[in-house]
Each structure stands twice: as C-alpha cells, then as structure tokens.
Design a protein around this motif. Structure first.
Motif, PDB file in Angstrom:
ATOM      1  N   PHE A  54       9.862  -5.311  -8.862  1.00 23.29           N
ATOM      2  CA  PHE A  54       8.581  -5.743  -8.316  1.00 23.29           C
ATOM      3  C   PHE A  54       7.915  -4.714  -7.408  1.00 23.29           C
ATOM      4  CE2 PHE A  54      10.513 -10.220  -8.611  1.00 23.29           C
ATOM      5  CZ  PHE A  54      10.058 -10.349  -9.920  1.00 23.29           C
ATOM      6  N   SER A  55       8.687  -3.839  -6.787  1.00 24.87           N
ATOM      7  CA  SER A  55       8.125  -2.950  -5.762  1.00 24.87           C
ATOM      8  C   SER A  55       6.996  -2.042  -6.264  1.00 24.87           C
ATOM      9  CB  SER A  55       9.231  -2.103  -5.129  1.00 24.87           C
ATOM     10  OG  SER A  55       9.851  -1.269  -6.095  1.00 24.87           O
ATOM     11  N   PRO A  56       7.031  -1.527  -7.528  1.00 20.33           N
ATOM     12  CA  PRO A  56       5.918  -0.648  -7.949  1.00 20.33           C
ATOM     13  C   PRO A  56       4.568  -1.356  -7.982  1.00 20.33           C
ATOM     14  CG  PRO A  56       7.813  -0.391  -9.397  1.00 20.33           C
ATOM     15  CD  PRO A  56       8.083  -1.579  -8.541  1.00 20.33           C
ATOM     16  N   PHE A  57       4.562  -2.688  -7.987  1.00 21.25           N
ATOM     17  CA  PHE A  57       3.304  -3.433  -8.088  1.00 21.25           C
ATOM     18  C   PHE A  57       2.840  -3.957  -6.733  1.00 21.25           C
ATOM     19  CE2 PHE A  57       5.845  -3.877 -11.934  1.00 21.25           C
ATOM     20  CZ  PHE A  57       4.975  -3.378 -12.893  1.00 21.25           C
ATOM     21  N   ILE A  58       3.552  -3.642  -5.665  1.00 21.00           N
ATOM     22  CA  ILE A  58       3.238  -4.156  -4.333  1.00 21.00           C
ATOM     23  C   ILE A  58       2.791  -3.001  -3.446  1.00 21.00           C
ATOM     24  CG2 ILE A  58       4.133  -5.429  -2.347  1.00 21.00           C
ATOM     25  CD1 ILE A  58       6.313  -6.537  -4.201  1.00 21.00           C
ATOM     26  N   HIS A  59       1.666  -3.222  -2.723  1.00 20.88           N
ATOM     27  CA  HIS A  59       1.152  -2.189  -1.832  1.00 20.88           C
ATOM     28  C   HIS A  59       0.774  -2.815  -0.498  1.00 20.88           C
ATOM     29  CE1 HIS A  59       0.807  -0.266  -5.784  1.00 20.88           C
ATOM     30  NE2 HIS A  59       0.874   0.879  -5.133  1.00 20.88           N
ATOM     31  N   ALA A  60       0.909  -2.016   0.548  1.00 19.56           N
ATOM     32  CA  ALA A  60       0.700  -2.525   1.898  1.00 19.56           C
ATOM     33  C   ALA A  60      -0.773  -2.771   2.199  1.00 19.56           C
ATOM     34  CB  ALA A  60       1.293  -1.549   2.916  1.00 19.56           C
ATOM     35  N   ASP A  61      -1.650  -1.863   1.773  1.00 23.77           N
ATOM     36  CA  ASP A  61      -3.071  -2.008   2.038  1.00 23.77           C
ATOM     37  C   ASP A  61      -3.860  -1.291   0.953  1.00 23.77           C
ATOM     38  OD1 ASP A  61      -2.941   0.753   2.723  1.00 23.77           O
ATOM     39  OD2 ASP A  61      -2.450   0.228   4.784  1.00 23.77           O
ATOM     40  N   ILE A  62      -5.164  -1.353   1.055  1.00 26.49           N
ATOM     41  CA  ILE A  62      -6.009  -0.795   0.002  1.00 26.49           C
ATOM     42  C   ILE A  62      -5.935   0.738  -0.011  1.00 26.49           C
ATOM     43  CG2 ILE A  62      -8.110  -0.632   1.406  1.00 26.49           C
ATOM     44  CD1 ILE A  62      -9.628  -1.643  -1.113  1.00 26.49           C
ATOM     45  N   GLU A  63      -5.707   1.350   1.134  1.00 29.72           N
ATOM     46  CA  GLU A  63      -5.562   2.813   1.160  1.00 29.72           C
ATOM     47  C   GLU A  63      -4.309   3.237   0.408  1.00 29.72           C
ATOM     48  OE1 GLU A  63      -5.125   6.506   4.379  1.00 29.72           O
ATOM     49  OE2 GLU A  63      -5.271   4.416   5.052  1.00 29.72           O
ATOM     50  N   HIS A  64      -3.239   2.509   0.616  1.00 25.50           N
ATOM     51  CA  HIS A  64      -1.987   2.777  -0.083  1.00 25.50           C
ATOM     52  C   HIS A  64      -2.182   2.632  -1.591  1.00 25.50           C
ATOM     53  CE1 HIS A  64       2.526   1.598  -0.686  1.00 25.50           C
ATOM     54  NE2 HIS A  64       2.292   2.855  -1.008  1.00 25.50           N
ATOM     55  N   LEU A  65      -2.884   1.586  -2.003  1.00 27.27           N
ATOM     56  CA  LEU A  65      -3.123   1.346  -3.424  1.00 27.27           C
ATOM     57  C   LEU A  65      -4.032   2.413  -4.025  1.00 27.27           C
ATOM     58  CD1 LEU A  65      -2.950  -0.400  -5.968  1.00 27.27           C
ATOM     59  CD2 LEU A  65      -4.771  -1.825  -5.031  1.00 27.27           C
ATOM     60  N   TYR A  66      -5.073   2.788  -3.310  1.00 25.51           N
ATOM     61  CA  TYR A  66      -6.016   3.784  -3.818  1.00 25.51           C
ATOM     62  C   TYR A  66      -5.336   5.146  -4.001  1.00 25.51           C
ATOM     63  CZ  TYR A  66      -9.903   7.086  -3.882  1.00 25.51           C
ATOM     64  OH  TYR A  66     -10.760   8.111  -4.216  1.00 25.51           O
ATOM     65  N   ASN A  67      -4.514   5.531  -3.033  1.00 27.66           N
ATOM     66  CA  ASN A  67      -3.840   6.829  -3.112  1.00 27.66           C
ATOM     67  C   ASN A  67      -2.876   6.904  -4.287  1.00 27.66           C
ATOM     68  OD1 ASN A  67      -5.164   7.788  -0.841  1.00 27.66           O
ATOM     69  ND2 ASN A  67      -3.547   7.110   0.556  1.00 27.66           N
ATOM     70  N   ASN A  68      -2.367   5.771  -4.739  1.00 31.54           N
ATOM     71  CA  ASN A  68      -1.465   5.757  -5.884  1.00 31.54           C
ATOM     72  C   ASN A  68      -2.196   5.595  -7.218  1.00 31.54           C
ATOM     73  OD1 ASN A  68       0.845   6.075  -4.359  1.00 31.54           O
ATOM     74  ND2 ASN A  68       1.308   3.898  -4.247  1.00 31.54           N
ATOM     75  N   SER A  69      -3.400   5.044  -7.180  1.00 37.04           N
ATOM     76  CA  SER A  69      -4.113   4.727  -8.431  1.00 37.04           C
ATOM     77  C   SER A  69      -4.559   5.977  -9.172  1.00 37.04           C
ATOM     78  CB  SER A  69      -5.325   3.840  -8.134  1.00 37.04           C
ATOM     79  OG  SER A  69      -4.921   2.599  -7.610  1.00 37.04           O
ATOM     80  N   ILE A  70      -5.128   6.958  -8.468  1.00 33.90           N
ATOM     81  CA  ILE A  70      -5.657   8.150  -9.124  1.00 33.90           C
ATOM     82  C   ILE A  70      -4.548   8.957  -9.803  1.00 33.90           C
ATOM     83  CG2 ILE A  70      -6.978  10.261  -8.825  1.00 33.90           C
ATOM     84  CD1 ILE A  70      -8.570   7.656  -8.487  1.00 33.90           C
TER      85      ILE A  70
END
Length: 258
Positions: A54-70
């Motif tokens: 499950f951990s690859p699909f969980i992010h702490a905040d939107i900055e964390h998610l954005y930095n991983n998305s690109i």
C-alpha cells in the motif's frame, strides 16, 4: 522505427493510469479525512507488512505527491516503450522487493510514497541499458542518469533536522537495489545492428577490398600496382586493299519550281 520498439496505447495509458490512481487515493484521503499513513511500511512489525503493497499509493501531502508524479510519468513511459514485455513485472516485483528491503532495514517509523518505485524504475532503465550494449538503450541510460542522477545521493542516510520532513533513504536504497536485481533477472532480445556496409560483416576481408588496398599498414595512401594486361584495340585493320569509285547521280528527278 525498429520492430523492437513499438508505440502503443499502453505507452501513454500505463503512466497516466498509475499517476491518476495516486491522485485519486490522495483525494479520498483529504475528502473523507482518511489517515492512510498507518497503512504504510512500519519496519519489522507484522502490521507493517501491509505497507509493502500500500505504501507506494500513500502520500503525506500534495507536494509529496506532485514531486513523485512527474518522474513516474517519464520513467513509466520509458519503461513501457523500451521494455514493454518486462514493464508490469518490473513494477510489481519492484514494489514487492523494495518494500521488503525497507521493512527489513528501515527506521521505526511509517514509510510511505512512490519514491521507492521511482528508484526501481531509474535503476532498472539505467543498468539494463548498459547491459544490452545497444546504442539506443545505452543512450536512454545516459539520458536517465543526466536527468535523475542526483537521486543517487538520497540513498544514503541523512541527518534529521527538527521541523523538516524526513526522507526515507531506506526506501530509496531498496528501490535502487531492486531495480538492479531485476535488470539482471529479466533478459531482453538480442538487438542486432542492421548491416549496411560490407566492412560491417564479421567475415570481411580487408585484403580483398579494392578501397582498403589503397592504404598500407600505416594507413598511408598508396597507388595500386600496375597490372600487365594486353592492349585491347577498339578498331580493326585488314591487309586487303579496298578501292572506292565515285558514281554520278543518274536520277531523273525534276527540280522543284521556285
């Protein structure tokens, strides 16, 4: 385009679907006030094993998610295009292996985020391209290391600063090792270079080639030796005398009236 590399819908569909899924999970978290952090990897505990999946699909905040998305969009696209047959296996086993390493060596804290998978993709694409020794895949490896080479520094322990977000270097290291391991396990086709010139053939004999004969062992230009050939004439002669006689024009034709 070479037959080994084909553009299909999955080249765009796979990266977009995966990233959209990450954003959907994050939307559920903030929309319904879920706390998915506790579903992350908590090292060396039985309940923490769930975080491997499950951990690859969980992010702490939107900055964390954005930095991983690109990086995910770019690396998943490269993986699906150049390694289509191995793509799903690399993603699946990469998440599993990197998660197990993080669970084994991680600090006693929750480890979340898709950065471990990013390191899996980065490591696999880089090392696999070098192993194939194929010019296009080696160029891809060099491009990856130029763009994301700075990721290597985050696989080492870094001092924690109060008030700053902690980086899971254990997850990064696990992803790097998992990607390298998968690059050794999964084989790719033998990419053969298209032969365009005679000198590219393995059985090419330079001594029989007219052009190569123009150079000596030191690479200096030399003239080819003159071959003794009999002269070939383009005309014929005869010993029989030939007499020509002039015959006057005896045609009785009327001249045209002017």
């Amino acid at each position: 385009m070479e037959k080994h590399f084909k553009f299909t819908n999955s080249v765009i569909g796979l990266p977009l679907s995966f990233v959209v899924l990450l954003w959907f999970v994050f939307w559920l978290q903030i929309r319904f006030d879920f706390d998915f952090v506790e579903n992350g990897i908590y090292p060396r505990t039985f309940s923490g094993l769930q975080g491997i999946f499950f951990s690859p699909f969980i992010h702490a905040d939107i900055e964390h998610l954005y930095n991983n998305s690109i990086p995910l969009l770019i690396l998943l696209t490269a993986l699906q295009f150049f390694y289509a047959e191995q793509a799903m296996k690399v993603i699946g086993y990469g998440i599993l292996i990197s998660g197990c390493i993080t669970w084994s060596i991680g600090r006693e804290n929750y480890h979340i985020g898709a950065s471990g998978l990013i390191y899996v993709l980065f490591s696999f694409v880089f090392f696999k391209g070098l192993q194939t020794k194929y010019n296009r895949l080696v160029a891809l490896s060099l491009a990856v290391i130029v763009v994301y080479g700075g990721l290597v520094w985050y696989v080492f322990p870094s001092p924690e600063i109060t008030g700053n977000k902690s980086i899971s270097w254990e997850g990064h290291l696990g992803g790097l090792l998992a990607g390298f391991f998968l690059s050794l396990v999964y084989k790719t086709p033998q990419y053969k270079k298209v032969i365009k010139y005679d000198w590219e053939h393995p059985d090419f004999d330079a001594t029989a080639d007219k052009f190569m004969q123009r150079f000596d062992e030191n690479g200096n230009f030399v003239n080819l030796p003159q071959e003794n050939e009999e002269a070939i004439f383009t005309y014929y002669t005869a010993d029989i005398p030939i007499n020509y006689s002039v015959v006057p024009d005896q045609k009785k034709e009327s001249k045209p009236q002017s």
